[in-house]
Design a protein around this motif. Sequence first.
Motif, PDB file in Angstrom:
ATOM      1  N   ILE B  21      39.992  38.106  40.158  1.00  0.00           N
ATOM      2  CA  ILE B  21      41.135  39.408  40.612  1.00  0.00           C
ATOM      3  C   ILE B  21      40.825  40.110  41.891  1.00  0.00           C
ATOM      4  N   LYS B  22      41.871  40.193  42.699  1.00  0.00           N
ATOM      5  CA  LYS B  22      41.981  40.170  44.102  1.00  0.00           C
ATOM      6  C   LYS B  22      42.228  41.560  44.368  1.00  0.00           C
ATOM      7  N   CYS B  23      41.533  42.105  45.829  1.00  0.00           N
ATOM      8  CA  CYS B  23      41.750  43.049  46.453  1.00  0.00           C
ATOM      9  C   CYS B  23      41.858  43.080  47.535  1.00  0.00           C
ATOM     10  N   THR B  24      43.134  44.465  48.143  1.00  0.00           N
ATOM     11  CA  THR B  24      42.556  44.691  49.636  1.00  0.00           C
ATOM     12  C   THR B  24      42.395  46.364  49.647  1.00  0.00           C
ATOM     13  N   LEU B  66      34.117  38.091  50.236  1.00  0.00           N
ATOM     14  CA  LEU B  66      34.985  38.880  51.129  1.00  0.00           C
ATOM     15  C   LEU B  66      35.222  38.627  52.347  1.00  0.00           C
ATOM     16  N   ASN B  67      36.630  38.705  52.485  1.00  0.00           N
ATOM     17  CA  ASN B  67      37.289  38.223  53.941  1.00  0.00           C
ATOM     18  C   ASN B  67      37.783  39.721  54.539  1.00  0.00           C
ATOM     19  N   LYS B  68      36.946  39.732  55.557  1.00  0.00           N
ATOM     20  CA  LYS B  68      36.941  41.234  56.572  1.00  0.00           C
ATOM     21  C   LYS B  68      38.159  40.976  57.415  1.00  0.00           C
ATOM     22  N   THR B  69      38.282  40.199  57.998  1.00  0.00           N
ATOM     23  CA  THR B  69      39.473  40.001  58.663  1.00  0.00           C
ATOM     24  C   THR B  69      41.099  39.878  58.355  1.00  0.00           C
ATOM     25  N   ALA B  70      41.189  39.870  57.005  1.00  0.00           N
ATOM     26  CA  ALA B  70      42.106  39.558  56.550  1.00  0.00           C
ATOM     27  C   ALA B  70      42.053  41.333  55.077  1.00  0.00           C
ATOM     28  N   LYS B  71      40.793  41.974  54.782  1.00  0.00           N
ATOM     29  CA  LYS B  71      40.392  42.833  54.567  1.00  0.00           C
ATOM     30  C   LYS B  71      41.071  42.592  53.225  1.00  0.00           C
ATOM     31  N   HIS B  72      40.747  41.822  52.534  1.00  0.00           N
ATOM     32  CA  HIS B  72      40.518  41.700  50.949  1.00  0.00           C
ATOM     33  C   HIS B  72      38.784  40.607  50.487  1.00  0.00           C
TER      34      HIS B  72
END
Lengths: 116, 114
Positions: B21-24, B66-72
């Motif tokens: 499940i993916k979130c931004t 968590l990918n902070k750069t992409a905010k997801h």
Amino acid sequence: GAVVSQHPSRVICKSGTSVKIECRSLDFQATTMFWYRQFPKQSLMLMATSNEGSKATYEQGVEKDKFLINHASLTLSTLTVTSAHPEDSSFYICSASKTGLGTEAFFGQGTRLTVV
Amino acid sequence: GENVEQHPSTLSVQEGDSAVIKCTYSDSASNYFPWYKQELGKGPQLIIDIRSNVGEKKDQRIAVTLNKTAKHFSLHITETQPEDSAVYFCAASNPNTGGFKTIFGAGTRLFVKA
């Protein structure tokens, strides 16, 4: 983990009456508690932030005179739905964060309100 | 303010398969990202969380990235079981908004078929 208790778990009331829902942090102090509303098959929508000893902060579109919030102690916040109507029927959930520590929110078990 | 988007809205997998499940999120100041499991008629239960200073966290069959750069950020459930069937919510919390209020995604209804 910390425990947040909500009461009642279910309530049915007549249109025009008021209903009070309690949210208690049982084993920790919570300066701030949050009230959410959830319609069937939808997400939790933040209604308001309850601050101990001060006025609650309401999200845009939430009527503060309709949903009265009182946070009189570090372990108790109450939400009163005033002059309830059938469209107020929903699942209401509170959460609380430990004062001064971290960001984890602990949720109550929710209150199913049905207005007939 | 913060806005959290979540996909997919419904996910059906076979028992034993993995579910993702993916979130931004929109607010770069958010620094805490919990995931909740909600069963019918109950309040949400925290299953795992991640803070912005960490890229990945794992707890048995559950992992979050968590990918902070992409905010997801994403939730991964491996070796799914029928009891994993529930609604899962991602959320983001911003300490600057006062009291760490939590903004939820729309939810993902997970069905695990036996």
